[in-house]
Design a protein around this motif. Sequence first.
Motif, PDB file in Angstrom:
ATOM      1  N   ARG A   1     -13.687  20.092   3.033  1.00  0.00           N
ATOM      2  CA  ARG A   1     -12.496  19.335   2.654  1.00  0.00           C
ATOM      3  C   ARG A   1     -12.034  19.785   1.271  1.00  0.00           C
ATOM      4  N   SER A   2     -10.871  19.279   0.848  1.00  0.00           N
ATOM      5  CA  SER A   2     -10.316  19.582  -0.475  1.00  0.00           C
ATOM      6  C   SER A   2     -10.046  18.279  -1.211  1.00  0.00           C
ATOM      7  N   LEU A   3     -10.251  18.305  -2.529  1.00  0.00           N
ATOM      8  CA  LEU A   3     -10.049  17.120  -3.355  1.00  0.00           C
ATOM      9  C   LEU A   3      -9.257  17.489  -4.598  1.00  0.00           C
ATOM     10  N   ILE A   4      -8.590  16.506  -5.185  1.00  0.00           N
ATOM     11  CA  ILE A   4      -7.980  16.640  -6.512  1.00  0.00           C
ATOM     12  C   ILE A   4      -8.657  15.609  -7.394  1.00  0.00           C
ATOM     13  N   ILE A   5      -9.363  16.074  -8.417  1.00  0.00           N
ATOM     14  CA  ILE A   5     -10.141  15.170  -9.260  1.00  0.00           C
ATOM     15  C   ILE A   5      -9.483  15.037 -10.635  1.00  0.00           C
ATOM     16  N   PRO A   6      -9.056  13.822 -11.027  1.00  0.00           N
ATOM     17  CA  PRO A   6      -8.462  13.622 -12.358  1.00  0.00           C
ATOM     18  C   PRO A   6      -9.562  13.522 -13.419  1.00  0.00           C
TER      19      PRO A   6
ATOM     20  N   THR B   1     -25.155  26.182   2.872  1.00  0.00           N
ATOM     21  CA  THR B   1     -25.953  26.800   3.938  1.00  0.00           C
ATOM     22  C   THR B   1     -27.451  26.658   3.706  1.00  0.00           C
ATOM     23  N   SER B   2     -27.840  26.286   2.496  1.00  0.00           N
ATOM     24  CA  SER B   2     -29.266  26.102   2.212  1.00  0.00           C
ATOM     25  C   SER B   2     -29.438  25.041   1.142  1.00  0.00           C
ATOM     26  N   GLY B   3     -30.644  24.466   1.060  1.00  0.00           N
ATOM     27  CA  GLY B   3     -30.908  23.443   0.066  1.00  0.00           C
ATOM     28  C   GLY B   3     -30.326  22.103   0.462  1.00  0.00           C
ATOM     29  N   ARG B   4     -30.556  21.094  -0.384  1.00  0.00           N
ATOM     30  CA  ARG B   4     -30.107  19.742  -0.078  1.00  0.00           C
ATOM     31  C   ARG B   4     -29.185  19.172  -1.156  1.00  0.00           C
ATOM     32  N   SER B   5     -29.165  19.793  -2.321  1.00  0.00           N
ATOM     33  CA  SER B   5     -28.410  19.218  -3.435  1.00  0.00           C
ATOM     34  C   SER B   5     -26.988  19.767  -3.501  1.00  0.00           C
ATOM     35  N   LEU B   6     -26.169  19.057  -4.269  1.00  0.00           N
ATOM     36  CA  LEU B   6     -24.815  19.495  -4.564  1.00  0.00           C
ATOM     37  C   LEU B   6     -24.843  20.581  -5.637  1.00  0.00           C
TER      38      LEU B   6
ATOM     39  N   LEU C   1     -23.311  19.177   1.543  1.00  0.00           N
ATOM     40  CA  LEU C   1     -23.685  18.929   2.933  1.00  0.00           C
ATOM     41  C   LEU C   1     -22.788  17.825   3.485  1.00  0.00           C
ATOM     42  N   PRO C   2     -22.653  17.717   4.798  1.00  0.00           N
ATOM     43  CA  PRO C   2     -21.693  16.759   5.377  1.00  0.00           C
ATOM     44  C   PRO C   2     -21.867  15.329   4.894  1.00  0.00           C
ATOM     45  N   TRP C   3     -23.086  14.922   4.556  1.00  0.00           N
ATOM     46  CA  TRP C   3     -23.285  13.518   4.157  1.00  0.00           C
ATOM     47  C   TRP C   3     -23.057  13.251   2.668  1.00  0.00           C
ATOM     48  N   HIS C   4     -22.758  14.291   1.878  1.00  0.00           N
ATOM     49  CA  HIS C   4     -22.411  14.052   0.479  1.00  0.00           C
ATOM     50  C   HIS C   4     -21.044  13.378   0.403  1.00  0.00           C
ATOM     51  N   THR C   5     -20.952  12.324  -0.372  1.00  0.00           N
ATOM     52  CA  THR C   5     -19.705  11.556  -0.462  1.00  0.00           C
ATOM     53  C   THR C   5     -18.770  12.136  -1.511  1.00  0.00           C
ATOM     54  N   ASP C   6     -17.488  11.769  -1.402  1.00  0.00           N
ATOM     55  CA  ASP C   6     -16.504  12.194  -2.400  1.00  0.00           C
ATOM     56  C   ASP C   6     -16.889  11.693  -3.787  1.00  0.00           C
ATOM     57  N   ARG C   7     -17.447  10.476  -3.843  1.00  0.00           N
ATOM     58  CA  ARG C   7     -17.848   9.909  -5.136  1.00  0.00           C
ATOM     59  C   ARG C   7     -18.927  10.771  -5.793  1.00  0.00           C
ATOM     60  N   GLN C   8     -19.886  11.244  -5.010  1.00  0.00           N
ATOM     61  CA  GLN C   8     -20.928  12.120  -5.552  1.00  0.00           C
ATOM     62  C   GLN C   8     -20.315  13.418  -6.095  1.00  0.00           C
ATOM     63  N   ILE C   9     -19.366  13.964  -5.362  1.00  0.00           N
ATOM     64  CA  ILE C   9     -18.722  15.217  -5.763  1.00  0.00           C
ATOM     65  C   ILE C   9     -17.913  15.021  -7.038  1.00  0.00           C
ATOM     66  N   VAL C  10     -17.173  13.914  -7.106  1.00  0.00           N
ATOM     67  CA  VAL C  10     -16.378  13.616  -8.304  1.00  0.00           C
ATOM     68  C   VAL C  10     -17.275  13.519  -9.536  1.00  0.00           C
ATOM     69  N   GLU C  11     -18.385  12.816  -9.420  1.00  0.00           N
ATOM     70  CA  GLU C  11     -19.307  12.661 -10.549  1.00  0.00           C
ATOM     71  C   GLU C  11     -19.880  14.010 -10.969  1.00  0.00           C
ATOM     72  N   LEU C  12     -20.242  14.844  -9.995  1.00  0.00           N
ATOM     73  CA  LEU C  12     -20.788  16.160 -10.302  1.00  0.00           C
ATOM     74  C   LEU C  12     -19.774  17.026 -11.044  1.00  0.00           C
ATOM     75  N   VAL C  13     -18.548  17.056 -10.545  1.00  0.00           N
ATOM     76  CA  VAL C  13     -17.517  17.900 -11.150  1.00  0.00           C
ATOM     77  C   VAL C  13     -17.198  17.430 -12.560  1.00  0.00           C
ATOM     78  N   ARG C  14     -17.081  16.136 -12.760  1.00  0.00           N
ATOM     79  CA  ARG C  14     -16.778  15.615 -14.101  1.00  0.00           C
ATOM     80  C   ARG C  14     -17.885  15.959 -15.093  1.00  0.00           C
ATOM     81  N   ARG C  15     -19.132  15.894 -14.655  1.00  0.00           N
ATOM     82  CA  ARG C  15     -20.252  16.282 -15.524  1.00  0.00           C
ATOM     83  C   ARG C  15     -20.189  17.780 -15.845  1.00  0.00           C
ATOM     84  N   ALA C  16     -19.869  18.569 -14.827  1.00  0.00           N
ATOM     85  CA  ALA C  16     -19.822  20.019 -15.022  1.00  0.00           C
ATOM     86  C   ALA C  16     -18.735  20.412 -16.011  1.00  0.00           C
ATOM     87  N   VAL C  17     -17.551  19.805 -15.881  1.00  0.00           N
ATOM     88  CA  VAL C  17     -16.443  20.116 -16.790  1.00  0.00           C
ATOM     89  C   VAL C  17     -16.751  19.635 -18.196  1.00  0.00           C
TER      90      VAL C  17
END
Length: 224
Positions: A8-13, A28-33, A47-63
């Motif tokens: 999927r695609s997201l726009i994260i503010p 394709t491998s591993g379990r983490s984001l 992975l399919p069960w990772h939620t948008d909220r998890q992805i948003v938190e990861l990206v904000r930390r990375a930036v």
Amino acid sequence: MDKRKILRSLIIPLQDGRKIPVTVYARTSGRSLSARLCYGEVACYALPWHTDRQIVELVRRAVKKREDFHLDRPFYVPGESMFLLGKRLPVVHGKDDGREAFFVRSNCKDPIVPYKARFLDYLSKRVPEIAKTMGLDVSSFRYRTGLFLTYYGCCFPTRKQIKFDYRLFAYRPEIIDSVIIHELTHLYEKGHNERFYKILHLYCPDYDRLQGLLVRGDFEGERL
């Protein structure tokens, strides 16, 4: 062709008002984001069960961790894997080995060629724009790019030619502009004498600071 499966695609503010497009790919491998910051977007592996909220938190930390992450390049084309992590190092093949460098896909035959062509196209439009503000007509000039190592630009007024080191494509627009102004100043004064630098600083008052960033390889300007 990119064979990665897009989930999927997201726009994260972000808190500073920026909005970052995130493409979520199937891991394709591993379990983490995991996430990779590249020009103007983020490639996130999940992975399919990772939620948008998890992805948003990861990206904000990375930036937030990479305070020198910026989104603007006038010649950037989305969807190409070119990574900026802070130092001036050669464009390399293969996998990202953790060095602060540009990373290009391993199946790219010559990683610099697409950026050389795009940068030359950018220069062909930008140089005349700056020349006009300096009262110069460069309509008959030709532009070249190459790997020159000892200089970032060189002007040949009698040949009506200006050459630029193609590594400049990595830098912020104002740093590129300072090199363009330097070379155009040679149309007023051939040598690097006192008159040359007076004219140069007239059109680029911040030249000394920008030149320092260029020499140090600070693509994005000063670190925050």
